[in-house]
Design an enzyme around this catalytic site. Sequence first.
Site, PDB file in Angstrom:
ATOM      1  N   ASN A  43      11.638  -4.391   4.180  1.00  0.00           N
ATOM      2  CA  ASN A  43      12.194  -3.098   3.818  1.00  0.00           C
ATOM      3  C   ASN A  43      13.721  -3.144   3.921  1.00  0.00           C
ATOM      4  O   ASN A  43      14.289  -3.833   4.759  1.00  0.00           O
ATOM      5  CB  ASN A  43      11.596  -1.949   4.646  1.00  0.00           C
ATOM      6  N   GLU A  45      16.771  -0.342   3.881  1.00  0.00           N
ATOM      7  CA  GLU A  45      17.080   1.085   3.923  1.00  0.00           C
ATOM      8  C   GLU A  45      18.481   1.373   3.405  1.00  0.00           C
ATOM      9  O   GLU A  45      19.325   0.486   3.284  1.00  0.00           O
ATOM     10  CB  GLU A  45      16.940   1.596   5.359  1.00  0.00           C
ATOM     11  N   ASN A  46      18.701   2.651   3.141  1.00  0.00           N
ATOM     12  CA  ASN A  46      19.978   3.136   2.646  1.00  0.00           C
ATOM     13  C   ASN A  46      20.237   4.472   3.326  1.00  0.00           C
ATOM     14  O   ASN A  46      19.292   5.192   3.638  1.00  0.00           O
ATOM     15  CB  ASN A  46      19.885   3.300   1.123  1.00  0.00           C
ATOM     16  N   TYR A  49      18.245   8.096   2.133  1.00  0.00           N
ATOM     17  CA  TYR A  49      16.943   7.510   2.468  1.00  0.00           C
ATOM     18  C   TYR A  49      16.013   7.301   1.274  1.00  0.00           C
ATOM     19  O   TYR A  49      15.274   6.332   1.227  1.00  0.00           O
ATOM     20  CB  TYR A  49      16.262   8.366   3.548  1.00  0.00           C
ATOM     21  N   CYS A  54      10.741  -0.300   0.098  1.00  0.00           N
ATOM     22  CA  CYS A  54       9.686  -0.766   1.003  1.00  0.00           C
ATOM     23  C   CYS A  54       9.475  -2.277   0.849  1.00  0.00           C
ATOM     24  O   CYS A  54       9.735  -2.851  -0.211  1.00  0.00           O
ATOM     25  CB  CYS A  54       8.375  -0.050   0.699  1.00  0.00           C
ATOM     26  N   GLU A  56       6.695  -3.924   0.592  1.00  0.00           N
ATOM     27  CA  GLU A  56       5.677  -4.249  -0.398  1.00  0.00           C
ATOM     28  C   GLU A  56       6.262  -4.295  -1.804  1.00  0.00           C
ATOM     29  O   GLU A  56       6.015  -5.227  -2.565  1.00  0.00           O
ATOM     30  CB  GLU A  56       4.537  -3.220  -0.353  1.00  0.00           C
ATOM     31  N   CYS A  88       2.696   2.813   1.973  1.00  0.00           N
ATOM     32  CA  CYS A  88       2.882   4.224   1.629  1.00  0.00           C
ATOM     33  C   CYS A  88       2.228   4.495   0.267  1.00  0.00           C
ATOM     34  O   CYS A  88       1.785   3.574  -0.425  1.00  0.00           O
ATOM     35  CB  CYS A  88       4.371   4.580   1.599  1.00  0.00           C
ATOM     36  N   CYS A  91       3.811   2.593  -2.704  1.00  0.00           N
ATOM     37  CA  CYS A  91       3.462   1.159  -2.671  1.00  0.00           C
ATOM     38  C   CYS A  91       2.011   0.935  -3.091  1.00  0.00           C
ATOM     39  O   CYS A  91       1.702  -0.044  -3.762  1.00  0.00           O
ATOM     40  CB  CYS A  91       3.725   0.571  -1.295  1.00  0.00           C
TER      41      CYS A  91
END
Length: 131
Positions: A43, A45-46, A49, A54, A56, A88, A91
């Site tokens: 994953n 992140e930024n 958000y 992710c 996957e 999630c 995904c």
Amino acid sequence: MKNNKEILQLAINASKNAYCKYSDFPVGACAVFESRNEYTGCNVENSSYGLSLCAERNAISSAIAAGEKSKLIKLAVYSSKTHLCFPCGACRQWIYEFAKGYNTQIILQGLDNEIKIFGINEILPYPFEIL
């Protein structure tokens, strides 16, 4: 082809590269295709958000970028921060898209090291499809 424990180890290794300074929730994934090629992702992140990626989708995107054309048959997902790290909803739809009708195995490992396997059809019983 590697066994499920070896595929999970690749996901565990990938989780160590996660960029997760906002959630402190590292996730790694390993996608295995019919060609027997394996692709890992973590994953990323930024601060905005919703722009995060992710593990996957990162692994699947790596496969597509490398020119992979065969079906996704297995995907291992791991995080050290939760018992079983289920994909999630977004995904799950991505996994289904690249499974192309195949009941792709989702391989998860709990904090107790127990391996659980689910079919994508079990965790996404009603995928979005254009017929």
